[in-house]
Design a protein around this motif. Structure first.
Motif, PDB file in Angstrom:
ATOM      1  N   THR A  51     -34.006 117.743 -12.561  1.00 36.85           N
ATOM      2  CA  THR A  51     -34.884 116.634 -12.232  1.00 36.85           C
ATOM      3  C   THR A  51     -34.794 115.548 -13.292  1.00 36.85           C
ATOM      4  N   LEU A  52     -35.323 114.391 -12.958  1.00 40.73           N
ATOM      5  CA  LEU A  52     -35.367 113.293 -13.917  1.00 40.73           C
ATOM      6  C   LEU A  52     -36.290 113.664 -15.069  1.00 40.73           C
ATOM      7  N   ARG A  53     -35.897 113.332 -16.232  1.00 43.29           N
ATOM      8  CA  ARG A  53     -36.706 113.572 -17.424  1.00 43.29           C
ATOM      9  C   ARG A  53     -37.268 112.231 -17.893  1.00 43.29           C
ATOM     10  N   PHE A  54     -38.577 112.191 -18.066  1.00 47.41           N
ATOM     11  CA  PHE A  54     -39.215 110.962 -18.497  1.00 47.41           C
ATOM     12  C   PHE A  54     -38.729 110.545 -19.887  1.00 47.41           C
ATOM     13  N   ARG A  55     -38.416 111.524 -20.715  1.00 45.03           N
ATOM     14  CA  ARG A  55     -37.911 111.208 -22.047  1.00 45.03           C
ATOM     15  C   ARG A  55     -36.581 110.455 -21.986  1.00 45.03           C
ATOM     16  N   TRP A  56     -35.701 110.884 -21.062  1.00 52.64           N
ATOM     17  CA  TRP A  56     -34.412 110.206 -20.923  1.00 52.64           C
ATOM     18  C   TRP A  56     -34.604 108.803 -20.370  1.00 52.64           C
ATOM     19  N   LEU A 107     -35.900 106.790 -23.205  1.00 48.91           N
ATOM     20  CA  LEU A 107     -34.836 106.534 -24.178  1.00 48.91           C
ATOM     21  C   LEU A 107     -33.897 105.437 -23.681  1.00 48.91           C
ATOM     22  N   VAL A 108     -33.509 105.503 -22.419  1.00 53.50           N
ATOM     23  CA  VAL A 108     -32.661 104.462 -21.836  1.00 53.50           C
ATOM     24  C   VAL A 108     -33.367 103.113 -21.915  1.00 53.50           C
ATOM     25  N   GLY A 109     -34.658 103.092 -21.585  1.00 51.37           N
ATOM     26  CA  GLY A 109     -35.417 101.851 -21.631  1.00 51.37           C
ATOM     27  C   GLY A 109     -35.530 101.281 -23.037  1.00 51.37           C
ATOM     28  N   VAL A 110     -35.801 102.139 -24.015  1.00 53.56           N
ATOM     29  CA  VAL A 110     -35.941 101.670 -25.397  1.00 53.56           C
ATOM     30  C   VAL A 110     -34.606 101.166 -25.943  1.00 53.56           C
ATOM     31  N   LEU A 111     -33.528 101.917 -25.701  1.00 56.08           N
ATOM     32  CA  LEU A 111     -32.216 101.472 -26.178  1.00 56.08           C
ATOM     33  C   LEU A 111     -31.786 100.171 -25.503  1.00 56.08           C
ATOM     34  N   ALA A 112     -32.058 100.052 -24.223  1.00 51.90           N
ATOM     35  CA  ALA A 112     -31.735  98.810 -23.517  1.00 51.90           C
ATOM     36  C   ALA A 112     -32.604  97.668 -24.034  1.00 51.90           C
ATOM     37  N   GLY A 113     -33.853  97.954 -24.369  1.00 51.66           N
ATOM     38  CA  GLY A 113     -34.729  96.929 -24.925  1.00 51.66           C
ATOM     39  C   GLY A 113     -34.226  96.420 -26.260  1.00 51.66           C
TER      40      GLY A 113
END
Length: 161
Positions: free
Chosen positions: A3-8, A11-17
């Motif tokens: 399943t999708l992991r909220f942490r991932w 993490l994708v959102g923070v790195l993209a930010g």
């Protein structure tokens, strides 16, 4: 498939930010335009959301008992992958445009227009919608705990259709 992991997603959102903030900082300080997607990309986002929901609805109808014909397992798997890709793309878009928004807010005093600011907000809303639809359609693909997909009682918890 997991399943999708909220942490991932986070993490994708923070790195993209961080990448969006850095790209915008470099672009605006060197005389280039703001590196955002055009607002017309919201049309593409809406089409992707619609396709994801249509396929997800087909899996949901089958999961809820409308089994007059068998569900194609390839279609169900592709729907699940599409839902997860939609959520990750939404996190990427949300993070990128949030990073740009942070840098644009700092430039409000020297800018004559707030168009990049509102464009970033609109694209962030599109990213949030992509995450929500991805999570919802992923939940459509999850079999109930007492169902193994054949109609017979089972004990497969967390399995996908």
């Amino acid at each position: 498939m997991s399943t999708l992991r909220f942490r991932w997603l986070a993490l994708v959102g923070v790195l993209a930010g961080l990448a969006g903030w850095l790209a915008n900082w470099l672009a605006t300080r060197n005389g280039y335009g703001t590196p955002t997607l055009p607002l017309t990309s919201l049309v593409t986002t809406a089409v992707i959301l619609g396709i994801t929901l249509v396929f997800g609805r087909r899996v949901l109808r089958w999961r809820n008992g409308n089994r007059d014909r068998p569900l194609d397992p390839i279609l169900a798997t592709r729907t699940l992958v599409l839902a997860q890709a939609c959520a990750y793309a939404g996190a990427l878009s949300l993070g990128w445009h949030a990073g740009i928004l942070v840098d644009q807010v700092a430039l409000l005093a020297v800018r004559s227009t707030t168009a990049p600011l509102w464009g970033s907000v609109a694209l962030m809303v599109g990213g949030i919608l992509m995450i929500v639809v991805g999570l919802v359609v992923e939940s459509f693909c999850r079999l109930p705990p007492d169902d193994d997909g054949t109609g017979a009682p089972g004990s497969i918890e967390g399995e996908y259709a």
